[in-house]
Design a protein around this motif. Structure first.
Motif, short mmCIF file in Angstrom:
data_model
loop_
_atom_site.label_atom_id
_atom_site.label_comp_id
_atom_site.label_asym_id
_atom_site.label_seq_id
_atom_site.Cartn_x
_atom_site.Cartn_y
_atom_site.Cartn_z
N ILE A 6 -20.27 -123.76 -8.60
CA ILE A 6 -19.30 -124.28 -7.45
C ILE A 6 -20.65 -124.80 -6.37
CG2 ILE A 6 -18.14 -124.13 -5.29
CD1 ILE A 6 -17.00 -120.86 -6.48
N PRO A 7 -20.63 -126.10 -5.73
CA PRO A 7 -21.43 -126.74 -5.04
C PRO A 7 -21.56 -126.47 -4.09
CG PRO A 7 -20.35 -128.09 -6.86
CD PRO A 7 -19.69 -127.11 -7.04
N PHE A 8 -22.96 -125.86 -3.59
CA PHE A 8 -22.98 -125.79 -1.90
C PHE A 8 -21.68 -126.38 -0.55
CE2 PHE A 8 -26.68 -123.14 -2.98
CZ PHE A 8 -26.04 -121.62 -2.83
N GLU A 9 -21.85 -127.78 -1.12
CA GLU A 9 -20.98 -128.38 0.00
C GLU A 9 -19.45 -127.68 0.21
OE1 GLU A 9 -21.73 -131.40 -3.62
OE2 GLU A 9 -23.44 -129.81 -1.80
N ASN A 10 -19.16 -126.82 -1.49
CA ASN A 10 -17.71 -126.85 -1.48
C ASN A 10 -17.12 -124.97 -0.74
OD1 ASN A 10 -17.61 -129.35 -2.68
ND2 ASN A 10 -17.29 -128.95 -4.85
N ILE A 11 -18.08 -124.53 -0.38
CA ILE A 11 -18.21 -123.33 0.10
C ILE A 11 -17.60 -123.31 1.46
CG2 ILE A 11 -19.12 -121.21 0.25
CD1 ILE A 11 -20.37 -121.96 -2.58
N SER A 12 -17.33 -122.86 2.29
CA SER A 12 -17.17 -122.90 3.58
C SER A 12 -17.50 -121.05 4.29
CB SER A 12 -15.54 -123.23 4.21
OG SER A 12 -15.02 -121.92 3.79
N SER A 41 -27.84 -117.83 3.67
CA SER A 41 -29.39 -118.83 2.98
C SER A 41 -28.81 -118.72 1.57
CB SER A 41 -30.35 -118.21 3.62
OG SER A 41 -30.41 -116.90 3.13
N PHE A 42 -29.74 -119.55 1.03
CA PHE A 42 -29.90 -119.65 -0.43
C PHE A 42 -30.47 -118.22 -1.11
CE2 PHE A 42 -32.94 -120.21 -3.94
CZ PHE A 42 -32.20 -120.99 -4.44
N ARG A 43 -31.56 -117.80 -0.42
CA ARG A 43 -31.94 -116.39 -0.87
C ARG A 43 -31.47 -115.12 -0.60
NH1 ARG A 43 -38.41 -115.66 1.16
NH2 ARG A 43 -37.76 -113.76 0.85
N GLN A 44 -30.15 -115.29 0.04
CA GLN A 44 -29.55 -114.25 0.05
C GLN A 44 -28.32 -113.97 -0.95
OE1 GLN A 44 -27.09 -115.27 4.10
NE2 GLN A 44 -27.81 -113.12 4.85
N PHE A 45 -28.16 -115.69 -1.24
CA PHE A 45 -27.08 -115.51 -2.05
C PHE A 45 -28.00 -115.40 -4.12
CE2 PHE A 45 -24.57 -118.86 -0.47
CZ PHE A 45 -23.48 -118.53 -0.91
N GLN A 46 -29.50 -115.47 -3.59
CA GLN A 46 -30.66 -114.95 -5.79
C GLN A 46 -30.52 -114.17 -5.00
OE1 GLN A 46 -33.89 -116.95 -3.92
NE2 GLN A 46 -33.77 -118.18 -5.68
N ALA A 78 -27.95 -118.16 -9.04
CA ALA A 78 -27.64 -119.37 -7.51
C ALA A 78 -28.88 -119.91 -7.88
CB ALA A 78 -28.46 -118.69 -6.54
N GLU A 79 -28.39 -121.54 -7.30
CA GLU A 79 -29.72 -121.99 -7.43
C GLU A 79 -29.65 -123.36 -6.52
OE1 GLU A 79 -28.33 -125.78 -10.29
OE2 GLU A 79 -28.12 -123.61 -11.83
N GLU A 80 -30.56 -124.25 -6.34
CA GLU A 80 -30.48 -125.47 -5.13
C GLU A 80 -29.20 -126.18 -4.47
OE1 GLU A 80 -33.04 -124.99 -2.13
OE2 GLU A 80 -33.88 -124.10 -3.35
N SER A 81 -28.60 -126.25 -5.51
CA SER A 81 -27.38 -127.23 -5.86
C SER A 81 -25.68 -126.11 -5.31
CB SER A 81 -27.08 -127.82 -6.67
OG SER A 81 -27.47 -127.66 -8.06
N GLY A 82 -25.98 -124.92 -5.52
CA GLY A 82 -24.22 -123.57 -5.57
C GLY A 82 -25.10 -122.92 -6.29
N ILE A 83 -23.81 -122.08 -6.86
CA ILE A 83 -23.71 -121.20 -7.38
C ILE A 83 -22.90 -121.56 -8.47
CG2 ILE A 83 -24.21 -119.41 -5.32
CD1 ILE A 83 -21.04 -118.91 -5.14
#
Length: 154
Positions: free
Chosen positions: A139-145, A85-90, A114-119
């Motif tokens: 790195i956009p979130f959609e590029n992270i597996s 989750s985004f909050r875990q990245f934050q 960490a922002e809404e679109s990526g890290i």
């Protein structure tokens, strides 16, 4: 009724008065284990897990929501659990991450934003014949597996 969706509702209801806590994942496993992962900006106490377990368990029993025998497990994500989750990245800003990208490549670096679109990570990049350089990469979130926090015992 989708049991995972109902459990999400029940957990959100229970932690509504606790803005420091957040739901990470709910999974009903084929083995009959219903697992709930909850994290917190400052960690999660065992008493929080117990309260969530009682609340969810009580309502699932009342509603007779699950036909077969099941085991309810409420815990916080382990250190080796990938961030979801985004909050875990934050929460993990300034910690080192190992990131598997959707293209198969891997990056390691210090999470600096960490922002809404990526890290954004700070990574050491060494070109042949040159000194290693610290560079920032978005790195956009959609590029992270998958992203895992690297634990240092230094």
């Amino acid at each position: 009724m989708n049991i995972e969706k109902r459990v999400v509702e029940l957990v959100e209801e229970k932690i509504a008065d606790r803005p420091d806590l957040f739901l990470v994942d709910v999974q009903m496993h084929g083995s009959g284990i219903l697992s709930i992962l909850v994290d917190g900006d400052n960690g999660v106490a065992i008493s929080d897990c117990v309260a969530i377990s009682r609340h969810v368990g009580f309502h699932l029993e009342e509603e007779n929501a699950i036909e077969q025998a099941y085991r309810l497990e409420v815990s916080s994500p382990g250190i080796d659990t990938p961030l979801k989750s985004f909050r875990q990245f934050q929460k993990n800003i300034n910690r080192s991450l190992k990131i598997k990208l959707t293209d198969g490549n891997t990056k390691e670096g210090k999470l600096i934003n960490a922002e809404e679109s990526g890290i954004t990570i700070q990574e050491s990049v060494k070109e042949k014949g040159k000194k290693a350089e610290m560079i920032e990469s978005f790195i956009p979130f959609e590029n992270i597996s998958e992203s895992i926090v690297l634990v240092s015992f230094k």
